[in-house]
Design a protein around this motif. Structure first.
Motif, PDB file in Angstrom:
ATOM      1  N   VAL A   1       2.405  -3.713  -6.097  1.00 51.13           N
ATOM      2  CA  VAL A   1       1.357  -3.163  -6.964  1.00 51.13           C
ATOM      3  C   VAL A   1       0.171  -2.779  -6.102  1.00 51.13           C
ATOM      4  O   VAL A   1      -0.340  -3.592  -5.329  1.00 51.13           O
ATOM      5  N   VAL A   2      -0.267  -1.536  -6.239  1.00 54.86           N
ATOM      6  CA  VAL A   2      -1.360  -1.011  -5.428  1.00 54.86           C
ATOM      7  C   VAL A   2      -2.630  -0.903  -6.258  1.00 54.86           C
ATOM      8  O   VAL A   2      -2.690  -0.172  -7.255  1.00 54.86           O
ATOM      9  N   ASP A   3      -3.644  -1.674  -5.870  1.00 50.05           N
ATOM     10  CA  ASP A   3      -4.964  -1.626  -6.502  1.00 50.05           C
ATOM     11  C   ASP A   3      -4.940  -1.791  -8.016  1.00 50.05           C
ATOM     12  O   ASP A   3      -5.823  -1.277  -8.729  1.00 50.05           O
ATOM     13  N   GLY A   4      -3.941  -2.476  -8.541  1.00 47.40           N
ATOM     14  CA  GLY A   4      -3.880  -2.745  -9.966  1.00 47.40           C
ATOM     15  C   GLY A   4      -3.620  -1.539 -10.833  1.00 47.40           C
ATOM     16  O   GLY A   4      -3.759  -1.610 -12.064  1.00 47.40           O
ATOM     17  N   THR A   5      -3.220  -0.418 -10.212  1.00 43.94           N
ATOM     18  CA  THR A   5      -3.033   0.810 -10.994  1.00 43.94           C
ATOM     19  C   THR A   5      -1.629   1.393 -10.902  1.00 43.94           C
ATOM     20  O   THR A   5      -1.216   2.136 -11.782  1.00 43.94           O
ATOM     21  N   VAL A   6      -0.905   1.078  -9.842  1.00 42.60           N
ATOM     22  CA  VAL A   6       0.424   1.644  -9.637  1.00 42.60           C
ATOM     23  C   VAL A   6       1.395   0.531  -9.246  1.00 42.60           C
ATOM     24  O   VAL A   6       1.102  -0.260  -8.333  1.00 42.60           O
ATOM     25  N   ALA A   7       2.538   0.472  -9.925  1.00 41.42           N
ATOM     26  CA  ALA A   7       3.588  -0.485  -9.582  1.00 41.42           C
ATOM     27  C   ALA A   7       4.769   0.275  -8.996  1.00 41.42           C
ATOM     28  O   ALA A   7       5.221   1.276  -9.568  1.00 41.42           O
ATOM     29  N   ILE A   8       5.252  -0.181  -7.850  1.00 42.90           N
ATOM     30  CA  ILE A   8       6.402   0.434  -7.188  1.00 42.90           C
ATOM     31  C   ILE A   8       7.556  -0.554  -7.295  1.00 42.90           C
ATOM     32  O   ILE A   8       7.513  -1.643  -6.708  1.00 42.90           O
ATOM     33  N   LEU A   9       8.587  -0.188  -8.038  1.00 48.27           N
ATOM     34  CA  LEU A   9       9.707  -1.086  -8.300  1.00 48.27           C
ATOM     35  C   LEU A   9      10.991  -0.537  -7.713  1.00 48.27           C
ATOM     36  O   LEU A   9      11.256   0.663  -7.802  1.00 48.27           O
TER      37      LEU A   9
ATOM     38  N   ALA B   1      10.997   3.356  -8.218  1.00 54.40           N
ATOM     39  CA  ALA B   1      10.262   4.029  -9.281  1.00 54.40           C
ATOM     40  C   ALA B   1       8.796   3.651  -9.178  1.00 54.40           C
ATOM     41  O   ALA B   1       8.454   2.475  -9.023  1.00 54.40           O
ATOM     42  N   MET B   2       7.933   4.638  -9.238  1.00 55.80           N
ATOM     43  CA  MET B   2       6.504   4.384  -9.231  1.00 55.80           C
ATOM     44  C   MET B   2       5.991   4.537 -10.657  1.00 55.80           C
ATOM     45  O   MET B   2       6.156   5.594 -11.272  1.00 55.80           O
ATOM     46  N   VAL B   3       5.381   3.477 -11.168  1.00 54.74           N
ATOM     47  CA  VAL B   3       4.930   3.447 -12.559  1.00 54.74           C
ATOM     48  C   VAL B   3       3.416   3.354 -12.611  1.00 54.74           C
ATOM     49  O   VAL B   3       2.824   2.456 -12.011  1.00 54.74           O
ATOM     50  N   GLY B   4       2.812   4.281 -13.328  1.00 56.53           N
ATOM     51  CA  GLY B   4       1.368   4.260 -13.482  1.00 56.53           C
ATOM     52  C   GLY B   4       0.927   3.945 -14.897  1.00 56.53           C
ATOM     53  O   GLY B   4      -0.261   3.983 -15.209  1.00 56.53           O
ATOM     54  N   LEU B   5       1.879   3.620 -15.766  1.00 58.35           N
ATOM     55  CA  LEU B   5       1.562   3.276 -17.154  1.00 58.35           C
ATOM     56  C   LEU B   5       0.830   1.937 -17.173  1.00 58.35           C
ATOM     57  O   LEU B   5       1.387   0.913 -16.756  1.00 58.35           O
ATOM     58  N   SER B   6      -0.398   1.908 -17.658  1.00 55.94           N
ATOM     59  CA  SER B   6      -1.241   0.716 -17.547  1.00 55.94           C
ATOM     60  C   SER B   6      -0.619  -0.512 -18.192  1.00 55.94           C
ATOM     61  O   SER B   6      -0.736  -1.620 -17.665  1.00 55.94           O
TER      62      SER B   6
END
Length: 212
Positions: free
Chosen positions: A99-107, A117-122
């Motif tokens: 998780v980068v800076d609490g805004t993007v999760a890379i799974l 998959a990069m997820v930006g859904l809060s």
């Protein structure tokens, strides 16, 4: 880079490693890393992560307890901790995620980690962070340099003062084999590649006890 038709701005399938490194390169505050198994030959972090550590980005790394039983991984993780990463372990980590800076999760999308998959859904990112934080609270910190026991600190002081393994063993009342095993552990905790470097790092951190 390709995107899903349903949420093109929120979920993207990336081709590692270049796209992931690009995403990590935007970190400015904190990166969370969770890994389900061993750290592998390259450790739990990517090249871009090491660059972030040098820039002062905070890193919290969550690993499984199994890494503690692998000397090579303990040594590698000790060096990582020496670079500034905070590392804890738990019995089981549910997913490989960054998780980068609490805004993007890379799974990771598969066990090989070749597709992510990069997820930006809060809502999704917040859920991942909440789970990470719950595990982090109960995780056991990987023993750091500051947690060297008194006997280990005394051994380090003896060797730094010029004692041989044999004379240090006699002074401590242990075997030479024990001295060498203790020194390997100390080097791993300090993230040092040599005994000389271990002594320097201990002195820099103020944990090198004076000989009595």
């Amino acid at each position: 880079m390709t995107t899903t038709a349903a949420e093109p701005d929120l979920v993207a399938v990336l081709s590692a490693p270049a796209a992931v490194d690009a995403a990590l390169g935007n970190a400015v505050r904190e990166v969370l890393v969770a890994r389900t198994g061993g750290t592998g030959a390259g450790g739990p972090l990517r090249h871009a992560d090491h660059g972030n550590l040098r820039r002062g980005v905070r890193y919290r790394v969550l690993l499984t307890d199994c890494v503690r039983s692998r000397p090579a991984e303990v040594l590698r993780l000790g060096r990582l901790a020496g670079a500034g990463a905070e590392i804890r372990t738990v019995p089981q980590v549910p997913a490989d995620v960054t998780v980068v800076d609490g805004t993007v999760a890379i799974l990771a999308r598969d066990r090989a980690g070749e597709d992510v998959a990069m997820v930006g859904l809060s809502g999704v990112v917040d859920t991942v962070i909440a789970l990470f934080d719950r595990l982090w609270l109960v995780g056991k910190p990987l023993t750091s340099a500051e947690e060297l026991c008194g006997r280990e600190r005394e051994l380090l002081a003896l060797l730094s003062a010029g004692y041989t393994d044999e004379s240090a063993a006699a002074r401590l009342g242990v075997s030479v084999r024990t001295v060498r095993r203790m020194m390997s552990t100390i080097m791993a905790r300090l993230g040092a590649r040599s005994r000389f470097q271990a002594g320097l790092r201990a002195a820099d951190r103020g944990i090198l006890m004076p000989l009595r």
